[in-house]
Motif scaffolding. Sequence first.
Motif, PDB file in Angstrom:
ATOM      1  N   ARG A  17       0.831  -1.212   0.000  1.00 47.26           N
ATOM      2  CA  ARG A  17       0.000   0.000   0.000  1.00 47.26           C
ATOM      3  C   ARG A  17       0.863   1.259   0.000  1.00 47.26           C
ATOM      4  N   LEU A  18       1.927   1.247   0.780  1.00 49.04           N
ATOM      5  CA  LEU A  18       2.823   2.407   0.801  1.00 49.04           C
ATOM      6  C   LEU A  18       3.498   2.624  -0.551  1.00 49.04           C
ATOM      7  N   VAL A  19       3.871   1.540  -1.217  1.00 49.02           N
ATOM      8  CA  VAL A  19       4.486   1.648  -2.541  1.00 49.02           C
ATOM      9  C   VAL A  19       3.481   2.211  -3.550  1.00 49.02           C
ATOM     10  N   SER A  24       1.611   6.749  -6.753  1.00 49.85           N
ATOM     11  CA  SER A  24       0.495   7.643  -7.099  1.00 49.85           C
ATOM     12  C   SER A  24       0.876   9.102  -6.886  1.00 49.85           C
ATOM     13  N   LEU A  25       1.572   9.381  -5.797  1.00 53.59           N
ATOM     14  CA  LEU A  25       2.001  10.755  -5.538  1.00 53.59           C
ATOM     15  C   LEU A  25       3.032  11.222  -6.555  1.00 53.59           C
ATOM     16  N   LEU A  31       2.212  14.971 -13.291  1.00 51.76           N
ATOM     17  CA  LEU A  31       1.136  15.633 -14.051  1.00 51.76           C
ATOM     18  C   LEU A  31       1.104  17.136 -13.779  1.00 51.76           C
ATOM     19  N   VAL A  32       1.310  17.517 -12.532  1.00 53.55           N
ATOM     20  CA  VAL A  32       1.330  18.940 -12.182  1.00 53.55           C
ATOM     21  C   VAL A  32       2.507  19.631 -12.865  1.00 53.55           C
TER      22      VAL A  32
END
Length: 108
Positions: A17-19, A24-25, A31-32
Amino acid sequence: MDSLRTVAALAASLLLRLVVVAFSLVFLASLVVAGLFAALVLSVWALLRGRRPTVADFGLFRRYRWTDLHTRTGAWRSPRGASRASGEVIDVQARELPPRQGGTGPGR
């Protein structure tokens, strides 16, 4: 032995989950950065061509606010006492226009 497997499964699940959150971040940050880079390139391109960079105005909120204002105030509704006149037709006489002299109009 069974509790050791449960602890290992929970640790692996947490690590996975952390990976996923980390990837995702990173994707969101990329994208930003890509959006900011595109805005910078388009602004520089507009300035090089001698034009002012424009901000997109979608007008979505203004359009809804305008509609909301008119529906709340009753500006689009007919007054209570007003009735439509039935059978009242306004007609005009049509006339034909002469063709333009020396110009290029429709049909030429």
